[in-house]
Scaffold this motif. Structure first.
Motif, short mmCIF file in Angstrom:
data_model
loop_
_atom_site.label_atom_id
_atom_site.label_comp_id
_atom_site.label_asym_id
_atom_site.label_seq_id
_atom_site.Cartn_x
_atom_site.Cartn_y
_atom_site.Cartn_z
N UNK A 186 -3.63 -8.60 5.28
CA UNK A 186 -2.45 -8.70 6.15
C UNK A 186 -1.55 -9.85 5.73
N UNK A 187 -2.10 -10.79 4.98
CA UNK A 187 -1.32 -11.96 4.52
C UNK A 187 -0.70 -11.69 3.15
N UNK A 188 -1.40 -10.92 2.32
CA UNK A 188 -0.90 -10.64 0.97
C UNK A 188 0.43 -9.90 1.03
N UNK A 189 1.26 -10.15 0.08
CA UNK A 189 2.51 -9.41 -0.05
C UNK A 189 2.23 -8.04 -0.65
N UNK A 190 3.15 -7.09 -0.42
CA UNK A 190 2.95 -5.71 -0.87
C UNK A 190 2.66 -5.62 -2.36
N UNK A 191 3.42 -6.33 -3.15
CA UNK A 191 3.24 -6.25 -4.60
C UNK A 191 1.88 -6.79 -5.03
N UNK A 201 -0.85 -6.77 -3.06
CA UNK A 201 -1.85 -5.78 -2.63
C UNK A 201 -1.95 -4.65 -3.66
N UNK A 202 -0.80 -4.22 -4.15
CA UNK A 202 -0.79 -3.16 -5.18
C UNK A 202 -1.46 -3.65 -6.46
N UNK A 203 -1.22 -4.92 -6.79
CA UNK A 203 -1.86 -5.50 -7.98
C UNK A 203 -3.38 -5.49 -7.82
N UNK A 204 -3.86 -5.92 -6.65
CA UNK A 204 -5.30 -5.94 -6.40
C UNK A 204 -5.87 -4.52 -6.41
N UNK A 227 -9.47 0.39 -1.98
CA UNK A 227 -9.13 1.19 -0.79
C UNK A 227 -8.61 0.30 0.33
N UNK A 228 -9.26 -0.85 0.52
CA UNK A 228 -8.78 -1.80 1.53
C UNK A 228 -7.38 -2.29 1.19
N UNK A 229 -7.17 -2.61 -0.09
CA UNK A 229 -5.86 -3.11 -0.52
C UNK A 229 -4.77 -2.07 -0.32
N UNK A 230 -5.15 -0.78 -0.37
CA UNK A 230 -4.17 0.29 -0.19
C UNK A 230 -3.94 0.62 1.28
#
Length: 673
Positions: free
Chosen positions: A239-244, A246-249, A281-284
């Protein structure tokens, strides 16, 4: 009292300071309403004094905790920090009692984290809420919920307790959202140095390392998170990570899982791949089709079938026509030996894209392949038989599905039964020329296989005479009567009548030549083509008697006798004699005697002539005597008398005459006649 005296004095130089002090005095004295009133007066003053405002904000924040307004408490302390951090620290250390300070720090940590996660009033703009728009109110409308405000709050918490890990993580999260990633990295590294196994710290550091391009370091940190067994720590972080990011992870973890699966296929490696896929899956946000499908297959390899089905279901919930999920779930049901569910899923997958499913089936082990094709054929055969038997030929959708399945089976395995099934579906669809073409391509123009020859005969029935068609159909009758009955559905009524007559005639000729085994096939064809004509049932029963297959013959005669109605007594008597003989052969003497008595009652001369021929009067009389004796011993005198009477009609046996005399003596007190 001192504060009140000073406030009552004419000189108001330290008015706000005194109000703040009196507020804390009231607060410590458990007079919260009076304390809140003093704090509000300081905050709402037209020309607020910063240090006094900080005290008032800290005091009001404490009161709001007791009222359950934790979010407003956090806003008060953020505002105080924005005014002057050092003064806020001093106020907490000086005015907040030790027994309340722990709760305060915990509340501020939790609220700060929720602000960063955007779980508090998303989209809100003003934080003043019920405050009047005074001088300080303008200051309060700053974006205190954003990362800079939380960072100041976290800095306060770190200053108050530099060893508290939660405060350090909050500070690092705020720095991350402010774009100050290097400082966040230093803060997290400091926290990790004190506790090297903390999963929340490791996960944050892993992302920062990936962001910096240090893939190896990122992988090592993710491995440590996996070993800790606390993958749930990712949920609040995402929830803290930025969208880009999260996609990287997500992309990195997916790539890493695939790389692991390309190598060793040991359980430990598969479990590591599952952990990486779970991170992806969590990151997505909980759903990514490729990762869910791959993870489901991994669970299947580990034998965790129910968990695998759960992942396949997640994909199918979003996309019910996903071929990989349908076939994958079908294979899991196959492993669990759940035939109905496996067939349903595999058929659904074949309907969507057979070209993708067939290679997957072919990749299975031979045993599993055999099970799949066997189940599919069994299901298809049952559906086709029901469809043809009920004449529900307008069921075009069912036929299309069966055609698709049959074609797939011929591609998976070149077994004769699959080609036979495909031919049958084509025949049911009315595509007789196509069925003939396929049959000849698969088996040649002169098939050696009985099942194929029978179908060729049916397909060529229009161009050939009935006698020629009867031969291959009679051969099928000897092997599988049910299959012959199915095939006859494709022959019209008139042709079936001709078939029955031709088969019966040929069977009669073969019986005369004592070729009973071959004759049986023709008689069976006659019975099925005539739909259990009594005349042909009698002939088959006679053939079966010659082959000593008395039980099958008995079933035929039972059908004949059940159809008695318009038959003459002579015919009925002959049938009962035949049934009686079969029952004697099967050692069912009581039932046999009943049938012979029925025959004698219907036509005594014919019955006696038949009995004389077989099984013989003397032999049958002994059976009658035995049954009469049994009834006599059971004191069933009336039945014993009846059997004795009919037995004496067959032959004047001395034993039966003696028994009749005994019956008269035993039953002298009642009328038997």
């Amino acid at each position: 009292d001192i504060c009140e005296q000073l406030l009552a004095a004419e000189q108001n130089t330290y008015h706000n300071t005194l109000l703040a002090l009196r507020g804390f005095c009231s607060l410590h004295g458990q007079e919260q309403p009076r304390a809140l009133q003093d704090f509000q007066r300081v905050i709402e003053h037209d020309s607020p004094h910063p240090n006094s405002c900080i005290k008032a904000l800290c005091g009001r924040g404490l009161i709001r905790i007791s009222g359950g307004s934790n979010y407003l408490t956090a806003l008060d302390y953020i505002t105080a920090c924005q005014l002057k951090l050092e003064e806020t620290i001093f106020t907490i250390k000086s005015y907040v009692p030790w027994n309340q300070r722990g709760l305060l720090l915990k509340v501020l940590q939790e609220e700060g984290q929720m602000m960063l996660q955007k779980k508090r009033y998303p989209g809100g703009s003003s934080v003043s809420f019920q405050e009047k728009r005074t001088g300080l109110c303008t200051f309060l409308t700053l974006k205190s919920r954003d990362a800079p405000g939380v960072f100041q709050l976290a800095s306060l918490l770190v200053e108050l307790d530099s060893s508290d890990e939660a405060s350090q993580i909050l500070c690092a999260d705020a720095l991350y959202q402010m774009g100050r990633r290097e400082e966040a990295h230093k803060m997290l590294s400091l926290a990790l140095s004190r506790n090297p196994q903390r999963a929340p710290v490791l996960a944050r550091l892993a992302l920062l390392q990936l962001k910096r391009g240090f893939v190896y370091d990122g992988n090592q940190l993710l491995k440590r998170v996996i070993r800790s067994g606390d993958s749930s720590c990712l949920l609040p972080i995402l929830d803290i990570f930025q969208d880009e990011d999260r996609k990287l992870l997500q992309s990195h973890c997916h790539w890493r899982a695939l790389a692991i699966l390309k190598g060793k296929q040991e359980a430990a490696a598969i479990k590591e791949a599952i952990a990486h896929l779970s991170f992806a899956i969590l990151a997505a946000g909980g759903y990514t089709e490729d990762c869910l499908l791959t993870r489901a297959r991994c669970y299947g390899r580990l034998g965790q079938m129910k968990t695998a089905i759960f992942d396949f279901n997640a994909v199918l919930k979003e996309n019910p026509r996903n071929v990989q999920a349908l076939s994958g779930r079908g294979f899991v049901h196959l492993a669990l030996r759940q035939q109905k569910e496996a067939v349903q899923d595999l058929i659904s997958a074949l309907k969507v894209e057979a070209g993708a499913v067939i290679p997957e089936i072919l990749s299975l082990k031979p045993e599993a392949q055999g099970l799949v094709t066997g189940w599919l054929l069994q299901h298809g055969r049952a559906a086709l038989t029901e469809l043809v038997a009920t004449k529900d030929l307008p069921g075009e959708e069912t036929l299309r599905d069966l055609l698709m399945m049959a074609k797939a089976l011929t591609k998976i395995c070149k077994a004769a039964e699959h080609h036979i099934f495909y031919t049958d579906v084509l025949m049911a669809s009315g595509e007789h020329q196509e069925a003939l073409k396929h049959l000849q391509e698969a088996f040649g123009h002169c098939p050696a296989e009985d099942f194929a020859r029978a179908r060729l005969a049916v397909l060529q029935l229009q161009s050939k005479n009935v006698a020629e068609a009867a031969a291959p159909l009679s051969a099928l009758a000897r092997r599988d009567e049910k299959d012959l009955a199915f095939l006859l559905n494709f022959v019209d009524t008139k042709q079936q009548q001709h078939l029955a007559q031709a088969a019966a005639q040929e069977g009669k000729v073969l019986m005369k030549g004592h070729h009973h085994e071959k004759a049986l096939g023709y008689h069976s064809l006659a019975v099925l083509a005539s739909r259990d004509c009594p005349r042909y049932l009698r002939r088959r029963a006679a053939c079966l008697m010659q082959l000593k297959q008395h039980e099958r013959a008995l079933k035929d005669m039972e059908k004949v006798i059940q159809g008695h109605g318009c038959n003459s007594p002579k015919t009925q008597a002959g049938d009962h004699c035949c049934q009686g003989f079969l029952l004697l052969a099967l050692a069912q003497e009581e039932a046999a005697v009943q049938h012979y008595m029925e025959a004698l009652q219907l036509d005594e001369p014919l019955a006696l002539a038949t009995i004389t021929n077989c099984p013989g009067r003397k032999s049958l009389t002994k059976t009658f005597h035995k049954e009469a004796e049994n009834n006599f011993e059971k004191q069933h005198y009336e039945e014993a008398w009846k059997i004795t009477d009919y037995g004496l009609k067959i032959e004047k046996s001395t034993e039966l005459q003696k028994l009749k005399a005994r019956l008269k003596r035993e039953a002298s007190s009642c009328s038997i006649h």
